[in-house]
Scaffold this motif. Structure first.
Motif, PDB file in Angstrom:
ATOM      1  N   UNK B  37      24.145   3.912  15.180  1.00 49.85           N
ATOM      2  CA  UNK B  37      25.460   4.181  15.753  1.00 49.85           C
ATOM      3  C   UNK B  37      25.332   4.956  17.068  1.00 49.85           C
ATOM      4  N   UNK B  38      26.089   4.516  18.074  1.00 47.00           N
ATOM      5  CA  UNK B  38      26.202   5.245  19.333  1.00 47.00           C
ATOM      6  C   UNK B  38      27.639   5.672  19.523  1.00 47.00           C
ATOM      7  N   UNK B  39      27.893   6.963  19.715  1.00 47.61           N
ATOM      8  CA  UNK B  39      29.235   7.404  20.080  1.00 47.61           C
ATOM      9  C   UNK B  39      29.228   8.835  20.582  1.00 47.61           C
ATOM     10  N   UNK B  40      30.051   9.082  21.598  1.00 44.03           N
ATOM     11  CA  UNK B  40      30.219  10.453  22.096  1.00 44.03           C
ATOM     12  C   UNK B  40      31.521  11.057  21.614  1.00 44.03           C
ATOM     13  N   UNK B  41      32.266  10.332  20.753  1.00 45.15           N
ATOM     14  CA  UNK B  41      33.550  10.842  20.278  1.00 45.15           C
ATOM     15  C   UNK B  41      33.305  11.933  19.237  1.00 45.15           C
ATOM     16  N   UNK B  42      33.947  13.095  19.449  1.00 45.76           N
ATOM     17  CA  UNK B  42      33.747  14.223  18.536  1.00 45.76           C
ATOM     18  C   UNK B  42      34.196  13.874  17.119  1.00 45.76           C
ATOM     19  N   UNK B  43      35.288  13.096  17.025  1.00 45.29           N
ATOM     20  CA  UNK B  43      35.835  12.795  15.691  1.00 45.29           C
ATOM     21  C   UNK B  43      34.860  11.919  14.888  1.00 45.29           C
ATOM     22  N   UNK B  44      34.091  11.095  15.590  1.00 45.72           N
ATOM     23  CA  UNK B  44      33.114  10.254  14.902  1.00 45.72           C
ATOM     24  C   UNK B  44      32.024  11.130  14.294  1.00 45.72           C
ATOM     25  N   UNK B 102      39.145   6.623  16.453  1.00 47.67           N
ATOM     26  CA  UNK B 102      37.755   6.216  16.693  1.00 47.67           C
ATOM     27  C   UNK B 102      36.965   6.035  15.402  1.00 47.67           C
ATOM     28  N   UNK B 103      37.121   6.954  14.452  1.00 48.14           N
ATOM     29  CA  UNK B 103      36.319   6.838  13.236  1.00 48.14           C
ATOM     30  C   UNK B 103      36.768   5.658  12.382  1.00 48.14           C
TER      31      UNK B 103
END
Lengths: 362, 307
Positions: B37-44, B102-103
């Motif tokens: 998984x790639x993500x910069x979203x804090x909620x993820x 996002x999540x």
């Protein structure tokens, strides 16, 4: 091989052609290869290539993806055979043979490089004079015109080399009915009647024909040369390489026949393009040495370097999107005269920005 | 590249976890599948840490089944009411959604990966629970209360294999689970918070296309056994019906067959193999239509299965 680097078009093509090399790949190589193959619509081909290896040649984590790829390839083959039979039955009413083009033709003729090749639509070629009857009989057999928008209908009927795609009402399958090789507006005008005349029957499929070997290759080259959107550019380049290799090995004096047909159909430019890109990117053997390149050719080579490989973030760089956008413009430039191109692209831009109004205006 | 062994995600501290996610190095194992998984979203990062605590995770292992990304599409909306999109190898199969979702988008995206690529299985839209080696399949249309019942039973002695996707091994009655978070919607969220005080909930996300959604962490016992398949013994189509008495009606085999085909994502891909798998399954496994009003009543009925 590290991620992204080393996965050149030639390296990938060699693995598909000579699968023994796959047995040497580790888990990380497979991780990359499966991602590239999936994105380039080549998972079916890869899965069929693996069939030639002993069952324990792959890491355990890879096997499920190959099983999935095989299932997709089998479904495709099953569905296309059924579709071919339905189309053949429909065209029989008009006493017309079914002439298959592109993916369906490779599958029907069982060309070795096309085993497990994925494609979506079925392409057929019919005589231009009978196009109305063909549309009628296909409608009777359950296919219906798509692109109901009046502009699109006129675009296809006035300028294009095919009817608007027809979708089967129950099966959802799409057939592209071609009556010419290229759009009516294109700079080249190969004679479709001559290709139809030379078409050959397919063993085991009565009533079904495919283009003669040289014509099949020229058709493939012409389409890739004129294609503006190349999400399957790499797959199509592999087709050309496969056609060169297969027919050079199976047809007597293939190179001579190919040259003669190229002259007769005035397709020198697409053939030169196919030979050049195959030799340069895949090392296809037996091709004449490409002419020395000028500035323009160097630029085209650079652009095609981006478009004729799997379009994956692992391989793309900062220039890839721009390269593909330029090839999109170039393809339209080849397909229609400048005044029509300007009108068409402006129209497309408006329709994209304001779909509802464009519909109402049409 | 040196491959790190898998360890529970809870063993990763928040800051390194965020960095691994941003750099696309985090791999999570869910049942038979590994997803990078790639993500910069804090909620993820926050919801993964909360809902996937016990799942095996690793820093850039050599192989993953899918490489997915939750990222902001280019354009001015990056800053003004930001949106996120789900990508598999650079391909975005859905429209983008508000960044607050996002999540949820990651969860739906991973479901899409499985349903549209994992043809090594016959993939059914159904929940799966197990007791020991015996599994019950719960196919149901959206709105029937399948996830609510599944979340409840998963916290009342049943092992959660999946709340959404059943992975059937073609040619057998074996079913594989994922033990991923359970996605519940709208009124079910409040109901389950009351009924399951011990359950771990992520923050509810309002205004999604399914209404308000919340994810519940899979029970740790289910995650510990996520790699173990089970054998399908029963098929139950649950339907919540307010005020109705509990009723269980057997479903005939032809009807059950049609229902399973309807709930299969890749019946057309597997063709004859799928047909044979399902007909063989229905030769041995009873199929029952269950109507219930109270979760406790349904629990009692499931308790009595096979006893």
């Amino acid at each position: 091989m590290s991620t992204g680097q080393g996965w050149t078009p030639a390296v990938l093509a060699l693995l598909l052609r000579e699968p023994q090399g796959l047995a040497a790949l580790g888990e990380h190589d497979w991780d990359t290869l499966l991602r590239l193959a999936r994105k380039a619509n080549l998972l079916g081909r890869l899965s069929c290539a693996v069939d030639q290896l002993p069952p324990d040649a792959l890491p355990a984590c890879v096997q499920p993806h190959i099983t999935a790829g095989r299932a997709l390839a089998a479904r495709q083959a099953r569905a296309v055979r059924w579709e071919i039979d339905c189309l053949r039955t429909a065209l029989e009413e008009l006493d017309l043979p079914l002439v298959l083009l592109k993916g369906a033709a490779y599958l029907a003729a069982d060309l070795p490089f096309a085993r497990g090749r994925f494609f979506s639509d079925l392409d057929i070629l019919v005589p231009r004079a009978r196009i109305g009857e063909v549309e009628g009989v296909l409608t009777k057999h359950g296919w219906a015109a798509t692109h109901h928008d009046a502009y699109d209908q006129r675009y296809y009927r006035q300028w294009m080399h095919e009817l608007p795609p027809m979708r089967h009402l129950r099966r959802g399958t799409v057939v592209d009915v071609h009556h010419r090789i290229l759009p009516l507006t294109a700079r080249f005008d190969p004679d479709p009647a001559s290709m139809l005349e030379h078409a050959r029957p397919v063993e085991g499929l009565p009533g079904v024909r495919v283009l003669a070997p040289a014509d099949m290759l020229l058709h493939s080259a012409t389409h890739l040369f004129h294609e503006g959107e190349l999400p399957n550019g790499y797959r199509d380049l592999l087709d050309l390489d496969g056609l060169f290799r297969h027919f050079s090995a199976t047809e007597a004096d293939f190179a001579g026949t190919l040259d003669a047909r190229t002259r007769a159909l005035h397709l020198d430019a697409p053939l030169a393009f196919a030979r050049r890109q195959c030799a340069r990117l895949l090392g296809t053997p037996g091709l004449p040495a490409p002419a020395p390149a000028g500035m323009r050719q160097h630029l085209l080579d650079a652009l095609y370097g981006h478009a004729l490989r799997p379009q994956h973030p692992l391989l793309d760089n900062a220039l890839s999107d721009a390269a593909r956008a330029l090839l999109y413009l170039r393809a339209h430039w080849l397909r229609m005269p400048p005044w029509l191109l300007a009108r068409h692209l402006a129209r497309k831009a408006v329709m994209r920005a304001r779909p509802d109004e464009a519909d109402a205006a049409a | 590249m040196t491959a790190q062994p898998f360890a529970p995600l809870a063993s990763f501290a928040p800051a390194p976890l965020r960095r691994l996610l941003a750099e696309g190095r985090l791999a999570l194992r869910s049942g038979p599948l590994t997803v990078r998984i790639t993500s910069s979203e804090a909620i993820v990062a926050r919801n993964l840490a909360l809902l996937y605590r016990q799942h095996p995770a690793a820093d850039a292992p050599p192989f993953a089944d899918f490489h997915v990304q939750i990222a902001r599409p280019a354009g001015p909306r990056r800053w003004l009411r930001p949106q996120v999109e789900f990508r598999l190898d650079g391909h975005a199969p859905f429209l983008s959604l508000p960044a607050a979702q996002a999540f949820a988008l990651l969860e739906w995206g991973m479901n899409w990966c499985i349903a549209s690529h994992c043809h090594q299985y016959l993939v059914l839209h159904a929940a799966v629970l197990a007791r020991g080696e015996d599994a019950v399949l719960l196919p149901a249309p959206p709105g029937a209360g399948k996830s609510t019942l599944c979340a409840f039973l998963a916290h009342r002695g049943w092992r959660l294999l999946s709340d959404e996707l059943a992975l059937l091994e073609p040619g057998s009655a074996r079913v594989w689970g994922l033990a991923r978070p359970i996605n519940v919607k709208n009124a079910s969220i409040g109901l389950l918070r009351t009924a399951l005080p011990e359950a771990v909930f992520a923050d509810a996300v309002p205004d999604t296309k399914k209404g308000t959604v919340a994810h519940i962490a899979p029970p740790p016992e289910s995650v510990a056994e996520a790699a173990l398949p089970a054998r399908l013994r029963w098929i139950v189509t649950p339907r919540y019906q307010a005020g109705a008495p509990l009723s269980a009606t057997p479903i005939g085999r032809p009807e059950a067959m049609a229902m399973l085909i309807d709930n299969a994502f890749n019946y057309d891909v597997l063709g004859e193999q799928a047909f044979v798998t399902l007909t063989d399954l229905l030769a041995d496994v009873p199929c029952v239509d269950l109507h219930y009003a109270r979760l406790e009543d349904a629990q009692g009925w499931f308790e009595a299965l096979g006893r």
